[in-house]
Enzyme design. Structure first.
Site, PDB file in Angstrom:
ATOM      1  N   PRO A  10       0.792  -1.225   0.000  1.00  0.00           N
ATOM      2  CG  PRO A  10      -0.134  -1.086   2.132  1.00  0.00           C
ATOM      3  CD  PRO A  10       0.571  -2.027   1.203  1.00  0.00           C
ATOM      4  CG  ASN A  11      -0.344   4.348   1.225  1.00  0.00           C
ATOM      5  OD1 ASN A  11      -1.334   4.793   0.650  1.00  0.00           O
ATOM      6  ND2 ASN A  11      -0.390   3.910   2.469  1.00  0.00           N
ATOM      7  NE  ARG A  18       3.416   7.112   2.025  1.00  0.00           N
ATOM      8  CZ  ARG A  18       3.790   5.931   2.488  1.00  0.00           C
ATOM      9  NH1 ARG A  18       4.267   5.019   1.675  1.00  0.00           N
ATOM     10  NH2 ARG A  18       3.677   5.664   3.765  1.00  0.00           N
ATOM     11  CE1 TYR A  23       8.462   5.186   3.201  1.00  0.00           C
ATOM     12  CE2 TYR A  23       7.123   7.167   3.203  1.00  0.00           C
ATOM     13  CZ  TYR A  23       7.468   5.959   3.765  1.00  0.00           C
ATOM     14  OH  TYR A  23       6.829   5.517   4.889  1.00  0.00           O
ATOM     15  CG  ASN A  75       8.417  -1.788   0.156  1.00  0.00           C
ATOM     16  OD1 ASN A  75       7.789  -1.837   1.206  1.00  0.00           O
ATOM     17  ND2 ASN A  75       9.101  -0.726  -0.222  1.00  0.00           N
ATOM     18  CB  ALA A  78       1.336   0.259   6.199  1.00  0.00           C
ATOM     19  CD  GLU A  99      10.663  -7.248   5.865  1.00  0.00           C
ATOM     20  OE1 GLU A  99      10.021  -6.357   6.433  1.00  0.00           O
ATOM     21  OE2 GLU A  99      11.149  -8.236   6.467  1.00  0.00           O
ATOM     22  CG  HIS A 101      10.939  -2.071   4.597  1.00  0.00           C
ATOM     23  ND1 HIS A 101       9.577  -1.897   4.531  1.00  0.00           N
ATOM     24  CD2 HIS A 101      11.145  -3.312   5.101  1.00  0.00           C
ATOM     25  CE1 HIS A 101       8.978  -2.988   4.978  1.00  0.00           C
ATOM     26  NE2 HIS A 101       9.913  -3.857   5.331  1.00  0.00           N
ATOM     27  NE  ARG A 108       9.881   6.279   8.752  1.00  0.00           N
ATOM     28  CZ  ARG A 108       8.915   6.054   7.881  1.00  0.00           C
ATOM     29  NH1 ARG A 108       8.984   5.048   7.039  1.00  0.00           N
ATOM     30  NH2 ARG A 108       7.851   6.843   7.846  1.00  0.00           N
TER      31      ARG A 108
END
Length: 149
Positions: A10-11, A18, A23, A75, A78, A99, A101, A108
């Site tokens: 998502p996103n 964004r 990012y 990726n 969320a 995985e 990111h 964070r």
């Protein structure tokens, strides 16, 4: 030649606009194109998929098994911190995956420190920005070469 699949959660379709301070400025389409070209140069194919819907991501993981995908780059966005269902899909199909990111999630907010995927992934890449995707393609290529070896 191996078949790779790049899955974005998502996103991530909003990359480039964004939170570019977190990012980066690269658009998802540009990242995907670079990954396709890199995979091709390494003798592999790479397909891409992005969805904001958990069930669609799960369905795509299931489809990857039916299609004989050799390796997945994930990726989960969320869903990293929330999706037991997507984790279970990866356990069910047993396709090796990395995985990835864009940001260093450990630097964070506290809730971003937990991943439902890291312990079942072949490896993990955090915080390399868009370049991390290219690193993941290179690592996937090495992984399948060793598995075939």
């Amino acid at each position: 030649m191996s078949d790779f699949l790049l899955i974005n959660g998502p996103n991530l379709n909003l990359l480039g606009s964004r939170e570019p301070d977190v990012y980066g400025a690269d658009r998802l389409e540009d990242i995907e194109l670079r990954c396709v070209e890199l995979a091709k140069s390494l003798g592999h194919s790479l397909a891409s998929y992005q969805s904001n819907a958990e069930h669609e991501l799960i369905d795509r993981v299931h489809q990857a098994a039916r299609d004989g995908v050799d390796f997945i780059i994930l990726n989960p966005g969320a869903f990293t911190h929330t999706s037991i269902a997507l984790r279970d899909a990866f356990l069910a199909v047993q396709i090796p995956f990395i995985e990835i990111h864009l940001s260093n999630t450990f630097a964070r907010e506290e809730f971003r420190h937990n991943s439902y995927f890291s312990d079942i992934a072949s490896s993990c890449l955090f915080g390399f920005g868009a370049y991390g995707y290219e690193l993941a393609v290179q690592a996937a290529s090495q992984y399948v070469a060793k598995a075939e070896g």
